[in-house]
Structures are given as structure tokens and as C-alpha cells.
Design an enzyme around this catalytic site. Structure first.
Site, PDB file in Angstrom:
ATOM      1  N   LYS A 129      31.696  40.687  -5.557  1.00 21.30           N
ATOM      2  CA  LYS A 129      32.172  41.072  -6.891  1.00 21.30           C
ATOM      3  C   LYS A 129      31.048  40.955  -7.930  1.00 21.30           C
ATOM      4  O   LYS A 129      29.984  40.390  -7.656  1.00 21.30           O
ATOM      5  CB  LYS A 129      33.374  40.190  -7.248  1.00 21.30           C
ATOM      6  N   TYR A 150      43.509  47.467  -6.076  1.00 20.95           N
ATOM      7  CA  TYR A 150      44.346  46.311  -6.408  1.00 20.95           C
ATOM      8  C   TYR A 150      45.795  46.698  -6.669  1.00 20.95           C
ATOM      9  O   TYR A 150      46.536  45.926  -7.290  1.00 20.95           O
ATOM     10  CB  TYR A 150      43.759  45.583  -7.628  1.00 20.95           C
ATOM     11  N   PHE A 190      47.822  38.818 -14.077  1.00 20.78           N
ATOM     12  CA  PHE A 190      46.358  38.872 -14.051  1.00 20.78           C
ATOM     13  C   PHE A 190      45.815  40.248 -13.671  1.00 20.78           C
ATOM     14  O   PHE A 190      44.603  40.425 -13.538  1.00 20.78           O
ATOM     15  CB  PHE A 190      45.814  37.811 -13.086  1.00 20.78           C
ATOM     16  N   ARG A 228      37.979  36.052   6.092  1.00 17.67           N
ATOM     17  CA  ARG A 228      38.843  35.257   5.201  1.00 17.67           C
ATOM     18  C   ARG A 228      38.483  33.767   5.301  1.00 17.67           C
ATOM     19  O   ARG A 228      38.452  33.056   4.297  1.00 17.67           O
ATOM     20  CB  ARG A 228      40.326  35.470   5.543  1.00 17.67           C
ATOM     21  N   THR A 235      41.791  31.459  -2.157  1.00 16.44           N
ATOM     22  CA  THR A 235      41.697  32.118  -3.469  1.00 16.44           C
ATOM     23  C   THR A 235      41.462  31.103  -4.583  1.00 16.44           C
ATOM     24  O   THR A 235      40.611  31.296  -5.449  1.00 16.44           O
ATOM     25  CB  THR A 235      43.004  32.891  -3.762  1.00 16.44           C
ATOM     26  N   ARG A 269      33.685  30.567  -1.429  1.00 15.40           N
ATOM     27  CA  ARG A 269      34.356  30.201  -2.676  1.00 15.40           C
ATOM     28  C   ARG A 269      34.311  28.697  -2.912  1.00 15.40           C
ATOM     29  O   ARG A 269      34.199  28.235  -4.054  1.00 15.40           O
ATOM     30  CB  ARG A 269      35.797  30.713  -2.648  1.00 15.40           C
ATOM     31  N   ASN A 290      35.869  34.665  -8.299  1.00 16.68           N
ATOM     32  CA  ASN A 290      35.759  34.015  -6.991  1.00 16.68           C
ATOM     33  C   ASN A 290      34.858  34.758  -6.019  1.00 16.68           C
ATOM     34  O   ASN A 290      34.973  34.618  -4.809  1.00 16.68           O
ATOM     35  CB  ASN A 290      37.154  33.764  -6.406  1.00 16.68           C
ATOM     36  N   HIS A 325      35.732  39.594  -2.174  1.00 16.69           N
ATOM     37  CA  HIS A 325      37.014  40.112  -1.709  1.00 16.69           C
ATOM     38  C   HIS A 325      36.900  40.331  -0.209  1.00 16.69           C
ATOM     39  O   HIS A 325      35.872  40.788   0.271  1.00 16.69           O
ATOM     40  CB  HIS A 325      37.341  41.458  -2.378  1.00 16.69           C
ATOM     41  N   GLU A 348      41.656  49.998   2.567  1.00 14.19           N
ATOM     42  CA  GLU A 348      40.583  49.692   1.615  1.00 14.19           C
ATOM     43  C   GLU A 348      39.243  50.304   2.038  1.00 14.19           C
ATOM     44  O   GLU A 348      38.470  50.759   1.194  1.00 14.19           O
ATOM     45  CB  GLU A 348      40.451  48.174   1.466  1.00 14.19           C
TER      46      GLU A 348
HETATM   47  P1  DAT Z   1      42.463  37.075  -2.381  1.00 14.39           P
HETATM   48  O1  DAT Z   1      41.307  37.656  -3.155  1.00 14.39           O
HETATM   49  O2  DAT Z   1      42.158  35.675  -1.902  1.00 14.39           O
HETATM   50  O3  DAT Z   1      42.971  37.974  -1.299  1.00 14.39           O
HETATM   51  P2  DAT Z   1      44.806  37.867  -3.894  1.00 14.39           P
HETATM   52  O4  DAT Z   1      44.777  39.132  -3.093  1.00 14.39           O
HETATM   53  O5  DAT Z   1      46.078  37.108  -3.932  1.00 14.39           O
HETATM   54  O6  DAT Z   1      43.655  36.871  -3.424  1.00 14.39           O
HETATM   55  O7  DAT Z   1      44.425  38.178  -5.412  1.00 14.39           O
HETATM   56  C1  DAT Z   1      43.396  39.124  -5.703  1.00 14.39           C
HETATM   57  C2  DAT Z   1      42.513  38.525  -6.762  1.00 14.39           C
HETATM   58  O8  DAT Z   1      43.271  38.328  -7.954  1.00 14.39           O
HETATM   59  C3  DAT Z   1      41.960  37.150  -6.440  1.00 14.39           C
HETATM   60  O9  DAT Z   1      40.757  37.236  -5.698  1.00 14.39           O
HETATM   61  C4  DAT Z   1      41.734  36.558  -7.787  1.00 14.39           C
HETATM   62  C5  DAT Z   1      42.844  37.142  -8.626  1.00 14.39           C
HETATM   63  N1  DAT Z   1      44.008  36.238  -8.712  1.00 14.39           N
HETATM   64  C6  DAT Z   1      44.895  35.957  -7.744  1.00 14.39           C
HETATM   65  N2  DAT Z   1      45.831  35.093  -8.172  1.00 14.39           N
HETATM   66  C7  DAT Z   1      45.517  34.825  -9.452  1.00 14.39           C
HETATM   67  C8  DAT Z   1      46.081  33.993 -10.470  1.00 14.39           C
HETATM   68  N3  DAT Z   1      47.188  33.271 -10.234  1.00 14.39           N
HETATM   69  N4  DAT Z   1      45.480  33.967 -11.684  1.00 14.39           N
HETATM   70  C9  DAT Z   1      44.360  34.682 -11.940  1.00 14.39           C
HETATM   71  N5  DAT Z   1      43.773  35.488 -11.024  1.00 14.39           N
HETATM   72  C10 DAT Z   1      44.338  35.549  -9.805  1.00 14.39           C
HETATM   73 MG    MG Z   2      43.821  39.873  -1.468  1.00 14.48          MG
END
Ligand code: DAT
Ligand code: MG
Length: 149
Positions: A9, A49, A57, A85, A91, A102, A112, A115, A126
Site C-alpha cells: 500500500k 474494496y 471506514f 495472510r 489486520t 504488520r 497496515n 493487502h 482481485e
Molecule cells: P485485511 O486487509 O486484513 O484483509 P479487511 O479486508 O477486513 O482486512 O479490511 C480491509 C482494510 O480495511 C484493512 O486492511 C484495513 C481497513 N480496516 C478494516 N477494519 C477496519 C476498522 N475497523 N477501522 C479502520 N480500518 C479498517
Molecule cells: Mg481483506
């Protein structure tokens, strides 16, 4: 055999962590079959996304991933999705273990660094968003026989 999508990112690029993170992913034995520095348009961010649309968020997520260059990478290998992962870490930085990307470099749930697709189905979707056909290469490494049977 699986192929998964990894994005380094904008924070990873800005913090000079492209080499460090790529090295960690490479050392797992997974094979880089696609890689490019690129900008993410708002349209691509929305599609990538899409599953998070409506969450509090979501807007932040789109503005973050479009805020600077990223590195998109396709990694191939047995269990590539799960291995990436694990290498990324959880996350939430409170939960990401030391030794994970991370866990070692992240201190914010949003910023973080990486992805990684969360399932083979997500990976296929994706990869199609970030790579055109022909951008993913098939090749043999001399080390492949030492990495998998
Ligand atoms: P990951 O990236 O671990 O697959 P995710 O798909 O649940 O996590 O979410 C996508 C991204 O969104 C994640 O990398 C960071 C952001 N995110 C997730 N949960 C969040 C939250 N509760 N508050 C702020 N940002 C968040
Ligand atoms: Mg995800």
C-alpha cells in the site's frame, strides 16, 4: 497451486519498505509471477474494496489506497493465499504477531502496509482487477525443486 494478489500500500512505498516486505514474501518460497508499481484509480479502489462498501471506514480506505503509488504483486505456490495472510499478520496491529509484516511495521488498523487476498475466490477476482492477461508469467526457477515436491 494457487496465485494470490498482494498490494504494497502507499504507506509501504512512502516508508521505503518495498524491498523489506517483498523480501519477506519472496523468502517464503512463493514465486513472484507478476509485479508492478502503479497508481490506483478511484474506480479500481471501489471495485477492489467493494465488499467493504457501506462500512464506516470505506471512504477512508478508498482515499488511502489512491493516495500514492502502490506495488501490485501476484504470488504463486501451494497455499499461497494462507501463506501470504500468515506472513502479513492480523489486520489489527494489536493482534498482529511480532515477525509478521504488520506486527513488525504496523501501528494503525488502516495504515497496515499490505493487502493479501483472503481466499482463492477473492484472489481470482482481485488478480483480474490488477493484472491484464499476459502480465502474469509462468516460469521455472532453479530452486523450485528445493521448495516443493
Ligand atoms: P485485511 O486487509 O486484513 O484483509 P479487511 O479486508 O477486513 O482486512 O479490511 C480491509 C482494510 O480495511 C484493512 O486492511 C484495513 C481497513 N480496516 C478494516 N477494519 C477496519 C476498522 N475497523 N477501522 C479502520 N480500518 C479498517
Ligand atoms: Mg481483506
Amino acid at each position: 497451486m494457487e496465485t494470490t494478489l498482494v498490494l504494497l500500500k502507499p504507506d509501504a512505498v512512502q516508508r521505503g519498505l518495498v524491498g523489506e516486505i517483498t523480501g519477506r514474501l519472496e523468502r517464503t518460497g512463493l514465486k513472484i509471477v507478476g509485479m508492478k508499481l502503479m497508481s490506483v484509480t478511484e474506480d479500481l479502489a471501489n471495485r477492489h474494496y467493494g465488499e467493504h462498501a457501506g462500512k464506516p471506514f470505506f471512504e477512508w480506505l478508498v482515499s488511502f489506497i489512491t493516495s500514492g503509488p502502490i506495488v501490485a504483486m501476484a504470488l504463486e505456490g501451494d497455499n499461497a493465499v494462507a501463506i501470504v495472510r500468515k506472513t502479513m499478520g492480523a489486520t489489527n496491529p494489536v493482534d498482529s504477531a511480532p515477525g509478521s509484516i504488520r506486527g513488525d511495521f504496523g501501528a494503525d488498523i488502516g495504515r497496515n502496509l499490505v493487502h493479501g487476498s483472503d481466499s482463492p475466490e477473492s484472489a481470482a477476482r482481485e488478480l483480474g482487477l490488477f493484472f491484464a492477461e499476459g502480465e502474469l508469467l509462468s516460469y521455472v526457477r532453479a530452486t523450485d525443486v528445493w521448495i516443493r515436491e
